[in-house]
Design an enzyme around this catalytic site. Structure first.
Site, PDB file in Angstrom:
ATOM      1  N   ARG A  45       0.013  14.790  12.327  1.00 36.40           N
ATOM      2  CA  ARG A  45       0.485  14.530  10.968  1.00 36.40           C
ATOM      3  C   ARG A  45       0.756  15.825  10.162  1.00 36.40           C
ATOM      4  O   ARG A  45       0.192  16.055   9.111  1.00 36.40           O
ATOM      5  CB  ARG A  45      -0.484  13.651  10.199  1.00 36.40           C
ATOM      6  CG  ARG A  45      -1.000  12.416  10.913  1.00 36.40           C
ATOM      7  CD  ARG A  45       0.025  11.352  11.182  1.00 36.40           C
ATOM      8  NE  ARG A  45       0.546  10.700  10.003  1.00 36.40           N
ATOM      9  CZ  ARG A  45      -0.003   9.639   9.420  1.00 36.40           C
ATOM     10  NH1 ARG A  45      -1.129   9.180   9.868  1.00 36.40           N
ATOM     11  NH2 ARG A  45       0.552   9.093   8.349  1.00 36.40           N
ATOM     12  N   ARG A  57      -8.664  -0.448   4.550  1.00 37.64           N
ATOM     13  CA  ARG A  57      -7.794   0.541   3.904  1.00 37.64           C
ATOM     14  C   ARG A  57      -6.436  -0.070   3.573  1.00 37.64           C
ATOM     15  O   ARG A  57      -5.760   0.383   2.651  1.00 37.64           O
ATOM     16  CB  ARG A  57      -7.560   1.727   4.851  1.00 37.64           C
ATOM     17  CG  ARG A  57      -8.792   2.530   5.151  1.00 37.64           C
ATOM     18  CD  ARG A  57      -8.457   3.782   5.935  1.00 37.64           C
ATOM     19  NE  ARG A  57      -7.345   4.491   5.288  1.00 37.64           N
ATOM     20  CZ  ARG A  57      -6.868   5.644   5.757  1.00 37.64           C
ATOM     21  NH1 ARG A  57      -7.375   6.180   6.838  1.00 37.64           N
ATOM     22  NH2 ARG A  57      -5.868   6.263   5.138  1.00 37.64           N
ATOM     23  N   ASP A  74       4.692   0.729  12.022  1.00 37.84           N
ATOM     24  CA  ASP A  74       3.491   0.057  11.507  1.00 37.84           C
ATOM     25  C   ASP A  74       3.376  -1.385  11.968  1.00 37.84           C
ATOM     26  O   ASP A  74       2.367  -2.038  11.699  1.00 37.84           O
ATOM     27  CB  ASP A  74       3.465   0.116   9.975  1.00 37.84           C
ATOM     28  CG  ASP A  74       3.276   1.529   9.467  1.00 37.84           C
ATOM     29  OD1 ASP A  74       3.474   1.768   8.269  1.00 37.84           O
ATOM     30  OD2 ASP A  74       2.963   2.407  10.301  1.00 37.84           O
ATOM     31  N   LYS A 110       0.847  -1.205   0.000  1.00 39.90           N
ATOM     32  CA  LYS A 110       0.000   0.000   0.000  1.00 39.90           C
ATOM     33  C   LYS A 110       0.881   1.253   0.000  1.00 39.90           C
ATOM     34  O   LYS A 110       0.654   2.169  -0.787  1.00 39.90           O
ATOM     35  CB  LYS A 110      -0.875   0.013   1.252  1.00 39.90           C
ATOM     36  CG  LYS A 110      -1.537   1.360   1.547  1.00 39.90           C
ATOM     37  CD  LYS A 110      -2.439   1.344   2.750  1.00 39.90           C
ATOM     38  CE  LYS A 110      -1.711   1.564   4.041  1.00 39.90           C
ATOM     39  NZ  LYS A 110      -1.413   2.974   4.363  1.00 39.90           N
ATOM     40  N   ASN A 111       1.893   1.284   0.840  1.00 41.78           N
ATOM     41  CA  ASN A 111       2.683   2.511   1.004  1.00 41.78           C
ATOM     42  C   ASN A 111       3.733   2.714  -0.077  1.00 41.78           C
ATOM     43  O   ASN A 111       4.469   3.689  -0.040  1.00 41.78           O
ATOM     44  CB  ASN A 111       3.314   2.558   2.402  1.00 41.78           C
ATOM     45  CG  ASN A 111       2.259   2.743   3.475  1.00 41.78           C
ATOM     46  OD1 ASN A 111       1.103   3.046   3.174  1.00 41.78           O
ATOM     47  ND2 ASN A 111       2.625   2.526   4.714  1.00 41.78           N
ATOM     48  N   CYS A 130      -4.984  12.548  11.937  1.00 49.31           N
ATOM     49  CA  CYS A 130      -5.765  11.308  11.991  1.00 49.31           C
ATOM     50  C   CYS A 130      -5.645  10.800  13.432  1.00 49.31           C
ATOM     51  O   CYS A 130      -5.031  11.438  14.277  1.00 49.31           O
ATOM     52  CB  CYS A 130      -5.243  10.297  10.979  1.00 49.31           C
ATOM     53  SG  CYS A 130      -3.689   9.578  11.463  1.00 49.31           S
TER      54      CYS A 130
END
Ligand code: EPZ
Length: 420
Positions: free
Chosen positions: A122, A398, A306, A22-23, A117
């Protein structure tokens, strides 16, 4: 509202195919804005965040299509708008990644300020500082970042904090700037390397890829290319943790073991037998004791933030006491309160969690607060006795492609239910 209903206590056993990262696919999608000719991105995971960024790019007039394998094809010759609207950016803050390439190629951009978030404020000050250093005029008003530049000029930029998307945004700005740009204290994450490798394939001139000092010689234009996204190291670590926490045995395929050294070391410290090949990792925890480990999150190549929540779950079920220190985000411990609902023994002191492993934690209804917290709670549900109901699993969707399908295939009792 959809929830995951999990029946714990099954030792997971089998093979899992890892999806694209994803990243990595998010900055790669933004990089398509730099290409003067059509481009293809392969190994794209089916994730909400990816479709959101695709919608932002298509909304600017880029011709964007996905084929039956979910490969993404883009053609920027039809672009007509240089704006990333609030209604999309607020749902996916990494949309900020279109800022650098838009200013670099089209000389203008209007991007909604990404909100904070759950895990933190952020800020994007480093993104803006770097673009201003390259000559962009930036005004932040009415919730939007408005940037203009005739042509960006190379600059020597020192980032005082290691920022993954900050490095990616400035890298994508520098490749079309006039002259040389040096990015100091750049992020070294594998996803940054994947982006840099793709930009080189498009014709960019970049030295120092994978190091904290990246030097870019700007060029006049970049062509599209056909690029395959690297495997998702956090998805990989999450499935390895599922086998570790349930005392099972797993082999993850299409993985990139060399992007997970710090994490694999911690799995071994936690008592697992871990073997690796070129594109696979095998973890065996059968008949072994899960031991508590100390974790400190730091930028790559150190232990990734993460994976912090996933190891918090493991420690909660382990033997011994493990101390987990979160150094990247100011509010990334919300999964602790939810783990306590299962009986976990965790003491929080600021961003330090002291976890005393407990036997026989019992399932309970819990609520996900962010993407990796949701992974933590699913892992805990797989190991706890009885049923666990995880709410707000839109967070999970997500970042994890078909998670209940992949887990069910290795023996997990997990289903997606609609509950009021
Ligand atoms: C990326 O976020 C990842 N997201 C995050 O993954 C990941 O947790 C994070 O990097 C750290 O590895 C994507 O790549 C899309 P940062 P990013 O800029 O780039 C501060 C997930 O779960 N900072 O590296 O937004 C910031 O507040 C997500 O997949 C500034 O102060 O993170 C944080 O404390 C969550 N000013 C630290 O730097 C800035 O201008 C690191 O943030 C930028 C960042």
């Amino acid at each position: 509202m959809q929830k995951f209903l999990i029946e714990g206590g099954v030792a997971l056993e089998g093979e899992v195919e890892i999806s694209g990262a994803k990243n990595a696919v998010l900055p790669l999608l933004a990089a398509t804005l730099l290409a003067s000719t059509p481009m293809t991105i392969r190994n794209v995971p089916r994730l909400k965040d990816v479709s959101t960024l695709a919608a932002v790019i298509a909304g600017m007039g880029v011709t964007l299509s996905t084929d039956e394998h979910n490969n993404i094809h883009t053609d920027t010759s039809t672009i007509h708008t240089f704006k990333a609207p609030y209604e999309l950016v607020r749902t996916m803050r990494a949309s900020i990644l279109v800022l650098g390439p838009m200013v670099a190629r089209f000389g203008e951009a209007e991007v909604s300020l990404p909100g904070g978030c759950a895990i933190g404020d952020r800020p994007v000050n480093l993104h803006l500082m770097g673009l201003e250093a390259m000559g962009a005029e930036i005004v932040v008003e009415e919730g939007y970042i408005r940037a203009k530049a005739k042509r960006l000029k190379g600059a020597h930029i020192v980032m005082d904090i290691v920022s993954v998307t900050g490095t990616e945004n400035l890298l994508m700005a520098a490749v079309l700037a006039e002259g040389t740009t040096v990015l100091e204290n750049a992020a070294r994450e594998p996803e940054v390397v994947d982006l840099a490798n793709c930009l080189v394939k498009m014709g960019a001139k970049i030295d120092g890829i994978g190091t904290s000092k990246i030097t870019v010689e700007g060029v006049d234009s970049l062509s599209g290319c056909d690029y395959t996204v690297l495997p998702d190291r956090i998805e990989t670590g999450t499935y390895l943790a599922a086998a570790a926490i349930t005392g099972g045995h797993i082999k993850v395929l299409n993985a990139a073991p060399d992007t997970l050294d710090a994490v694999l070391q911690k799995f071994r410290e936690a008592g697992a037998v871990v073997n690796t090949g070129a594109d696979w990792i095998e973890l065996d925890m059968r008949g072994r004791t899960l031991k508590a480990v100390d974790i400190r999150t730091d930028p790559y190549p150190a232990f990734p933030t993460d994976m912090q929540a996933q190891f918090m779950a493991m420690n909660a079920f382990s033997q011994g006491i493990g101390v987990i220190v979160e150094t990247i985000f100011e509010n990334r411990m919300m999964h602790v309160a939810e783990l306590k609902r299962l009986g976990a023994n965790i003491r929080l002191e600021g961003n330090t969690a002291i976890v005393a492993g407990m036997p026989n934690l019992k399932g309970a209804p819990v609520m996900a607060t962010d993407l990796r917290a949701s992974a933590c709670l699913i892992l805990a549900g797989l190991a706890a006795q009885g049923k666990t109901l995880v709410d707000r699993i839109y967070h999970t969707d997500r970042g994890y492609e078909r998670i209940e399908e992949k887990l069910s295939r290795i023996g997990a009792k997990i289903s997606r239910v609609n509950e009021a």
